[in-house]
Design a protein around this motif. Structure first.
Motif, PDB file in Angstrom:
ATOM      1  N   ALA A 117      -7.753  54.138 -73.736  1.00 35.48           N
ATOM      2  CA  ALA A 117      -7.849  55.335 -72.974  1.00 35.48           C
ATOM      3  C   ALA A 117      -7.166  56.672 -73.425  1.00 35.48           C
ATOM      4  O   ALA A 117      -6.329  56.303 -74.167  1.00 35.48           O
ATOM      5  CB  ALA A 117      -7.572  54.941 -71.287  1.00 35.48           C
ATOM      6  N   GLY A 118      -7.761  57.650 -72.985  1.00 35.94           N
ATOM      7  CA  GLY A 118      -7.055  58.322 -73.318  1.00 35.94           C
ATOM      8  C   GLY A 118      -7.507  59.865 -73.255  1.00 35.94           C
ATOM      9  O   GLY A 118      -8.211  59.695 -71.943  1.00 35.94           O
ATOM     10  N   VAL A 119      -7.530  61.437 -74.077  1.00 36.27           N
ATOM     11  CA  VAL A 119      -8.096  62.816 -73.841  1.00 36.27           C
ATOM     12  C   VAL A 119      -8.772  62.910 -74.162  1.00 36.27           C
ATOM     13  O   VAL A 119      -8.857  62.460 -75.749  1.00 36.27           O
ATOM     14  CB  VAL A 119      -6.627  63.626 -73.702  1.00 36.27           C
ATOM     15  N   VAL A 120     -10.146  63.317 -74.270  1.00 38.65           N
ATOM     16  CA  VAL A 120     -10.827  64.501 -75.354  1.00 38.65           C
ATOM     17  C   VAL A 120     -10.883  65.057 -75.812  1.00 38.65           C
ATOM     18  O   VAL A 120      -9.913  66.639 -75.083  1.00 38.65           O
ATOM     19  CB  VAL A 120     -12.684  64.559 -74.365  1.00 38.65           C
ATOM     20  N   ASP A 121     -10.917  65.296 -76.532  1.00 35.74           N
ATOM     21  CA  ASP A 121      -9.494  66.855 -77.386  1.00 35.74           C
ATOM     22  C   ASP A 121     -11.153  67.032 -78.858  1.00 35.74           C
ATOM     23  O   ASP A 121      -9.969  67.788 -78.996  1.00 35.74           O
ATOM     24  CB  ASP A 121      -8.679  65.750 -78.563  1.00 35.74           C
ATOM     25  N   GLU A 122     -11.976  66.854 -79.155  1.00 43.03           N
ATOM     26  CA  GLU A 122     -13.250  67.423 -79.848  1.00 43.03           C
ATOM     27  C   GLU A 122     -14.748  66.987 -78.723  1.00 43.03           C
ATOM     28  O   GLU A 122     -14.492  65.928 -78.538  1.00 43.03           O
ATOM     29  CB  GLU A 122     -13.706  66.717 -81.604  1.00 43.03           C
ATOM     30  N   VAL A 123     -15.400  68.458 -78.712  1.00 46.44           N
ATOM     31  CA  VAL A 123     -16.908  68.425 -78.708  1.00 46.44           C
ATOM     32  C   VAL A 123     -18.057  68.392 -79.524  1.00 46.44           C
ATOM     33  O   VAL A 123     -17.694  69.549 -79.591  1.00 46.44           O
ATOM     34  CB  VAL A 123     -16.855  68.704 -76.755  1.00 46.44           C
ATOM     35  N   GLY A 124     -18.821  67.570 -79.669  1.00 50.36           N
ATOM     36  CA  GLY A 124     -19.036  67.978 -80.801  1.00 50.36           C
ATOM     37  C   GLY A 124     -20.687  68.853 -79.872  1.00 50.36           C
ATOM     38  O   GLY A 124     -20.884  68.561 -78.833  1.00 50.36           O
ATOM     39  N   PRO A 125     -21.367  69.409 -80.905  1.00 53.59           N
ATOM     40  CA  PRO A 125     -22.718  69.683 -80.836  1.00 53.59           C
ATOM     41  C   PRO A 125     -23.449  69.224 -79.714  1.00 53.59           C
ATOM     42  O   PRO A 125     -23.891  68.037 -80.104  1.00 53.59           O
ATOM     43  CB  PRO A 125     -23.715  70.326 -81.954  1.00 53.59           C
ATOM     44  N   ASP A 126     -24.276  69.398 -78.928  1.00 54.67           N
ATOM     45  CA  ASP A 126     -25.159  68.906 -77.828  1.00 54.67           C
ATOM     46  C   ASP A 126     -24.545  67.624 -77.212  1.00 54.67           C
ATOM     47  O   ASP A 126     -25.823  67.190 -76.976  1.00 54.67           O
ATOM     48  CB  ASP A 126     -26.345  68.075 -79.134  1.00 54.67           C
ATOM     49  N   VAL A 127     -23.545  67.946 -76.635  1.00 54.65           N
ATOM     50  CA  VAL A 127     -23.181  67.023 -75.865  1.00 54.65           C
ATOM     51  C   VAL A 127     -22.791  67.943 -74.708  1.00 54.65           C
ATOM     52  O   VAL A 127     -22.490  68.835 -74.321  1.00 54.65           O
ATOM     53  CB  VAL A 127     -21.652  66.236 -76.344  1.00 54.65           C
ATOM     54  N   THR A 128     -23.281  66.631 -73.539  1.00 54.64           N
ATOM     55  CA  THR A 128     -22.899  67.649 -72.087  1.00 54.64           C
ATOM     56  C   THR A 128     -22.395  66.463 -71.392  1.00 54.64           C
ATOM     57  O   THR A 128     -22.469  64.717 -71.501  1.00 54.64           O
ATOM     58  CB  THR A 128     -24.475  67.568 -71.185  1.00 54.64           C
ATOM     59  N   PRO A 151     -22.774  65.742 -84.228  1.00 56.75           N
ATOM     60  CA  PRO A 151     -23.834  66.389 -83.204  1.00 56.75           C
ATOM     61  C   PRO A 151     -24.018  64.845 -81.767  1.00 56.75           C
ATOM     62  O   PRO A 151     -24.099  63.388 -83.062  1.00 56.75           O
ATOM     63  CB  PRO A 151     -25.175  66.312 -83.810  1.00 56.75           C
ATOM     64  N   GLY A 152     -24.091  65.371 -80.670  1.00 56.15           N
ATOM     65  CA  GLY A 152     -24.103  63.869 -80.065  1.00 56.15           C
ATOM     66  C   GLY A 152     -22.698  63.467 -80.066  1.00 56.15           C
ATOM     67  O   GLY A 152     -22.528  61.717 -79.071  1.00 56.15           O
ATOM     68  N   GLN A 153     -21.526  63.407 -80.563  1.00 55.08           N
ATOM     69  CA  GLN A 153     -20.392  62.440 -79.733  1.00 55.08           C
ATOM     70  C   GLN A 153     -19.093  63.389 -79.740  1.00 55.08           C
ATOM     71  O   GLN A 153     -19.697  65.204 -79.501  1.00 55.08           O
ATOM     72  CB  GLN A 153     -19.759  62.573 -81.610  1.00 55.08           C
TER      73      GLN A 153
END
Length: 323
Positions: free
Chosen positions: A81-92, A39-41
């Motif tokens: 530097a890189g690419v986001v490959d996971e988005v946790g809950p409660d992240v905008t 969450p939040g990450q």
């Protein structure tokens, strides 16, 4: 919104680790449990990491490491530097596939980083990478660029100033020289005789460091501000040339009466401005060498020698990406 590019719990990834503090001989690439965003990450698949003097300084011995809140075993490197490959809950504000760059204190050299979406240097910071900026270059910006911006802010560099920059050819100097020139200042940069053409290419007027530096600078005209990016020698020269302490700044040495700066003093807008200028070709970042992560020891040895012109980069995911 998809939260995970995959969900292979229990899978492994690589990280550069220090089993004990000391020199680069203690570095190794090891398999570790693959981290996942909570969450939040967000999780970042790292393409490249840029090295800084602080990386090896703060892991050089147990006492120094403790001052930075580090204990062995620990990771290594701070810029990435890189690419986001996971988005946790409660992240905008982030989505899978977003290209990002930022800092993760002494853990950046890893296949995957978990970053707090609203974090700091300890928990990790991620900025969106501007269009046209490749990952290899983006990985060099955060610490050095922020430190240069903070130091120039401390001495209030403005058009018409003449700034003496000690250590102008190093990782921070690359940014400090060019940002001072963008602000309209004249820059006199110290370096070896062999670095003169390189310093000119950044926009500085070169002067050889060492004994008699004050006299050589005096022949070039008056100095109104100074940055010491290596230790304290340039501070002494600036004082000899009549520069008031309030217009001198250090980043590595501690001198009574002279303000110091580090990257934490710079606001995120300063770093994003640097990134946009690099992407637009208004500011260039010389990369002295690029190493695969398997050769991280050689990369750190080169960077720690303190004679590198520009930045040293470690690659983790093949060719650094751009868009």
């Amino acid at each position: 919104m998809p939260h995970h590019s995959d969900d292979h719990r229990g899978s492994r990834s690589r990280a550069v680790l220090l089993e004990r503090f000391g020199g680069p001989e203690n570095l190794s690439v090891q398999e570790v449990p693959e981290p996942h965003a909570g969450p939040g990450q967000i999780r970042v698949r790292v393409s490249a990491g840029g090295l800084n003097p602080m990386d090896w300084f703060m892991t050089s011995d147990d006492e120094t490491a403790a001052r930075f809140g580090l204990s062995a075993p620990c990771g290594f490197g701070t810029d990435y530097a890189g690419v986001v490959d996971e988005v946790g809950p409660d992240v905008t504000g982030y989505a899978v596939g977003d290209r990002v760059f930022g800092t993760a204190l002494s853990r950046a050299l890893a296949d995957h980083l978990v970053i707090d979406a609203d974090g700091n240097i300890s928990t990790g910071v991620a900025h969106h990478t501007p269009h046209g900026l490749d990952d290899r270059t983006a990985a060099t910006l955060s610490i050095a660029g922020s430190t240069a911006a903070a130091a120039l802010d401390v001495v209030r560099v403005r058009a018409g100033d003449t700034v003496l920059v000690g250590g102008a050819g190093g990782g921070v100097g690359v940014f400090a020289v060019q940002l001072a020139r963008i602000a309209g200042a004249r820059v006199i940069g110290t370096g070896s005789e062999s670095s003169a053409d390189y310093l000119r290419s950044l926009g500085a007027e070169p002067v050889t460091y060492g004994g008699g530096l004050a006299d050589r600078v005096r022949e070039m005209g008056s100095v109104t501000a100074a940055l010491d990016l290596h230790g304290a020698d340039t501070v002494a020269v600036a004082r000899e040339l009549g520069v008031p302490d309030g217009r001198i700044c250090t980043i590595a040495g501690v001198v009574e009466g002279v303000p110091a700066a580090n990257g934490a003093n710079a606001g995120p807008e300063a770093l994003l401005d640097i990134a946009k200028r690099v992407a637009a070709g208004e500011l260039r970042v010389p990369i002295a060498a690029t190493f695969p992560v398997e050769e991280v020891r050689a990369a750190v040895e080169m960077q720690a020698a303190r004679h590198v012109r520009g930045k040293v980069v470690v690659e983790l995911a093949g060719s650094a990406q751009t868009d």
